[in-house]
Design a protein around this motif. Structure first.
Motif, PDB file in Angstrom:
ATOM      1  N   TYR A  35      52.590  68.653 -26.418  1.00 56.15           N
ATOM      2  CA  TYR A  35      51.389  68.554 -25.688  1.00 56.15           C
ATOM      3  C   TYR A  35      51.610  69.816 -25.017  1.00 56.15           C
ATOM      4  N   GLN A  36      50.419  70.919 -24.763  1.00 58.81           N
ATOM      5  CA  GLN A  36      50.707  72.037 -24.139  1.00 58.81           C
ATOM      6  C   GLN A  36      49.079  72.091 -23.510  1.00 58.81           C
ATOM      7  N   ALA A  37      49.173  72.275 -22.000  1.00 60.74           N
ATOM      8  CA  ALA A  37      47.721  72.465 -21.517  1.00 60.74           C
ATOM      9  C   ALA A  37      47.788  73.568 -20.427  1.00 60.74           C
ATOM     10  N   GLU A  38      46.510  73.913 -20.184  1.00 63.87           N
ATOM     11  CA  GLU A  38      46.447  75.060 -18.973  1.00 63.87           C
ATOM     12  C   GLU A  38      45.787  73.943 -17.839  1.00 63.87           C
ATOM     13  N   LEU A  39      46.231  74.165 -16.684  1.00 64.70           N
ATOM     14  CA  LEU A  39      45.557  73.783 -15.428  1.00 64.70           C
ATOM     15  C   LEU A  39      44.332  74.353 -15.216  1.00 64.70           C
ATOM     16  N   LEU A  40      43.346  73.731 -14.818  1.00 71.19           N
ATOM     17  CA  LEU A  40      41.964  74.393 -14.575  1.00 71.19           C
ATOM     18  C   LEU A  40      41.629  74.315 -13.023  1.00 71.19           C
ATOM     19  N   PRO A  41      40.860  75.177 -12.360  1.00 76.89           N
ATOM     20  CA  PRO A  41      40.457  74.732 -11.032  1.00 76.89           C
ATOM     21  C   PRO A  41      39.937  73.432 -10.980  1.00 76.89           C
ATOM     22  N   VAL A  42      39.993  72.782  -9.918  1.00 75.98           N
ATOM     23  CA  VAL A  42      39.380  71.469  -9.846  1.00 75.98           C
ATOM     24  C   VAL A  42      38.066  71.420 -10.033  1.00 75.98           C
ATOM     25  N   PRO A  43      37.430  70.734 -11.047  1.00 74.48           N
ATOM     26  CA  PRO A  43      35.976  70.860 -11.280  1.00 74.48           C
ATOM     27  C   PRO A  43      35.340  70.095  -9.964  1.00 74.48           C
ATOM     28  N   ASP A  44      33.791  70.159 -10.050  1.00 81.17           N
ATOM     29  CA  ASP A  44      32.973  69.872  -9.035  1.00 81.17           C
ATOM     30  C   ASP A  44      32.476  68.350  -9.353  1.00 81.17           C
ATOM     31  N   TYR A  45      32.158  67.341  -8.645  1.00 80.26           N
ATOM     32  CA  TYR A  45      31.518  66.133  -9.040  1.00 80.26           C
ATOM     33  C   TYR A  45      30.268  66.162  -8.380  1.00 80.26           C
ATOM     34  N   ASN A  46      29.195  66.057  -9.352  1.00 84.16           N
ATOM     35  CA  ASN A  46      27.847  65.933  -9.116  1.00 84.16           C
ATOM     36  C   ASN A  46      27.519  64.614  -8.801  1.00 84.16           C
ATOM     37  N   PRO A  47      27.261  64.165  -7.588  1.00 84.97           N
ATOM     38  CA  PRO A  47      26.856  62.890  -7.147  1.00 84.97           C
ATOM     39  C   PRO A  47      25.566  62.141  -7.731  1.00 84.97           C
ATOM     40  N   PHE A  48      24.545  63.419  -8.204  1.00 86.70           N
ATOM     41  CA  PHE A  48      23.277  62.808  -9.125  1.00 86.70           C
ATOM     42  C   PHE A  48      23.506  62.470 -10.414  1.00 86.70           C
ATOM     43  N   THR A  49      24.256  63.281 -11.173  1.00 87.85           N
ATOM     44  CA  THR A  49      24.632  63.126 -12.348  1.00 87.85           C
ATOM     45  C   THR A  49      25.899  62.391 -12.769  1.00 87.85           C
ATOM     46  N   LYS A  50      26.737  62.340 -11.658  1.00 83.70           N
ATOM     47  CA  LYS A  50      27.881  61.462 -11.576  1.00 83.70           C
ATOM     48  C   LYS A  50      28.791  61.855 -12.832  1.00 83.70           C
ATOM     49  N   VAL A  51      28.695  63.323 -13.003  1.00 87.34           N
ATOM     50  CA  VAL A  51      29.830  63.762 -13.827  1.00 87.34           C
ATOM     51  C   VAL A  51      30.537  65.048 -13.161  1.00 87.34           C
ATOM     52  N   TYR A  52      31.421  65.220 -13.945  1.00 86.88           N
ATOM     53  CA  TYR A  52      32.546  66.352 -13.361  1.00 86.88           C
ATOM     54  C   TYR A  52      31.782  67.673 -13.867  1.00 86.88           C
ATOM     55  N   GLU A  53      31.797  68.700 -13.231  1.00 87.06           N
ATOM     56  CA  GLU A  53      31.268  70.034 -14.064  1.00 87.06           C
ATOM     57  C   GLU A  53      32.463  70.868 -13.628  1.00 87.06           C
ATOM     58  N   PRO A  54      32.565  71.954 -14.693  1.00 85.10           N
ATOM     59  CA  PRO A  54      33.521  72.987 -14.426  1.00 85.10           C
ATOM     60  C   PRO A  54      33.042  74.130 -13.594  1.00 85.10           C
ATOM     61  N   ILE A  55      33.972  74.407 -12.805  1.00 82.98           N
ATOM     62  CA  ILE A  55      33.710  75.515 -11.805  1.00 82.98           C
ATOM     63  C   ILE A  55      32.773  76.592 -12.372  1.00 82.98           C
ATOM     64  N   GLU A  56      33.233  77.046 -13.418  1.00 80.18           N
ATOM     65  CA  GLU A  56      32.467  78.360 -14.200  1.00 80.18           C
ATOM     66  C   GLU A  56      30.941  78.169 -14.324  1.00 80.18           C
ATOM     67  N   ILE A  58      28.867  76.578 -12.479  1.00 82.77           N
ATOM     68  CA  ILE A  58      28.143  76.350 -11.167  1.00 82.77           C
ATOM     69  C   ILE A  58      27.593  77.751 -10.836  1.00 82.77           C
ATOM     70  N   ARG A  59      26.478  77.564 -10.620  1.00 85.13           N
ATOM     71  CA  ARG A  59      25.623  78.835 -10.011  1.00 85.13           C
ATOM     72  C   ARG A  59      25.795  78.858  -8.555  1.00 85.13           C
ATOM     73  N   PHE A  60      26.057  79.811  -7.913  1.00 86.16           N
ATOM     74  CA  PHE A  60      26.385  79.955  -6.446  1.00 86.16           C
ATOM     75  C   PHE A  60      25.072  80.837  -5.460  1.00 86.16           C
ATOM     76  N   ASP A  61      23.991  80.637  -6.365  1.00 87.33           N
ATOM     77  CA  ASP A  61      22.848  81.033  -5.310  1.00 87.33           C
ATOM     78  C   ASP A  61      22.437  79.968  -4.534  1.00 87.33           C
ATOM     79  N   THR A  62      22.155  80.253  -3.401  1.00 90.54           N
ATOM     80  CA  THR A  62      21.685  79.383  -2.201  1.00 90.54           C
ATOM     81  C   THR A  62      20.650  78.281  -2.724  1.00 90.54           C
ATOM     82  N   ARG A  63      19.890  78.401  -3.527  1.00 87.06           N
ATOM     83  CA  ARG A  63      19.024  77.165  -4.124  1.00 87.06           C
ATOM     84  C   ARG A  63      19.659  76.229  -4.769  1.00 87.06           C
ATOM     85  N   GLU A  64      20.593  76.718  -5.620  1.00 91.51           N
ATOM     86  CA  GLU A  64      21.352  75.691  -6.448  1.00 91.51           C
ATOM     87  C   GLU A  64      22.238  74.867  -5.433  1.00 91.51           C
TER      88      GLU A  64
END
Length: 217
Positions: A35-56, A58-64
């Motif tokens: 087994y070989q794997a790459e460690l990814l940046p820690v994902p963000d947890y969305n409390p509304f959808t209750k799922v983990y989302e990969p950082i890439e 996520i939109r970083f505009d202020t409204r989002e």
């Protein structure tokens, strides 16, 4: 398995969970291979959808960020210049990560309409103007000791990124700078830090409309 004291099936299930929730990305797919794997940046947890989302994703505009209830700090463009970000030994002596982080974080505590500057509970300045203390929560957020944070504030004061202003409060409400409004009956005065570079959005906030002419910008 030995280090974690897990069975093979427990380990496999854990790895599958980490892959599914974007903590890991397997770099080889053949099950007969090690087994070989790459460690990814820690994902963000969305409390509304209750799922983990990969950082890439996520939109970083202020409204989002507002919709996701994620914090961000708005800084006036003239407060940051290219020189501050150059990777140079002599420049980094002043503009190291610690000083930059303190400068940026204190913008999050600057409320002109409520305090006339930085919340005096966050940075408390004594009457002799030489002593200051910082709230433990600020140190926790910066991951620095109180001594380190105070040292950065003093350096930023020295190069005129902050100024110390005496302000007047009546019933806990900021009513203006003491130099202009004086000290009416039943009022109290405090010393606050105020950024030299202020965001237009804060300067023209609705809470300041009634105080125009009562604050020195």
């Amino acid at each position: 398995m030995k280090d974690l004291q897990l069975s093979r099936s427990q380990l496999d299930r854990s790895l599958q969970w980490l892959e599914k929730h974007h903590f890991l990305k397997r770099t080889n797919t053949h099950k007969q291979q090690m087994y070989q794997a790459e460690l990814l940046p820690v994902p963000d947890y969305n409390p509304f959808t209750k799922v983990y989302e990969p950082i890439e994703d996520i939109r970083f505009d202020t409204r989002e960020l507002k919709d996701r209830i994620q914090g961000y700090v708005m800084i006036p463009a003239d407060a940051i210049n290219n020189r501050m970000l150059i990777d140079d030994y002599h420049i980094n002596k002043m503009w190291n990560y610690q000083n930059l982080k303190v400068l940026i974080m204190l913008y999050a505590h600057c409320w002109l309409g409520y305090f006339g500057g930085i919340n005096p509970d966050t940075v408390h300045i004594e009457e002799n103007l030489n002593d200051l203390s910082v709230h433990p929560s600020l140190c926790y957020n910066l991951k620095k000791t109180e001594h380190q944070v105070k040292k950065s504030i003093r350096r930023l004061l020295k190069i005129d990124y902050f100024k110390i202003v005496q302000v007047t409060f009546i019933k806990g409400k900021y009513v203006g700078d003491t130099e202009i409004v004086g000290q009416p009956d039943h009022s109290t005065t405090k010393y606050v830090l105020r950024h030299y570079y202020l965001a237009d959005k804060k300067v023209n906030h609705k809470h300041l409309r009634e105080k125009k002419g009562l604050i020195i910008i």
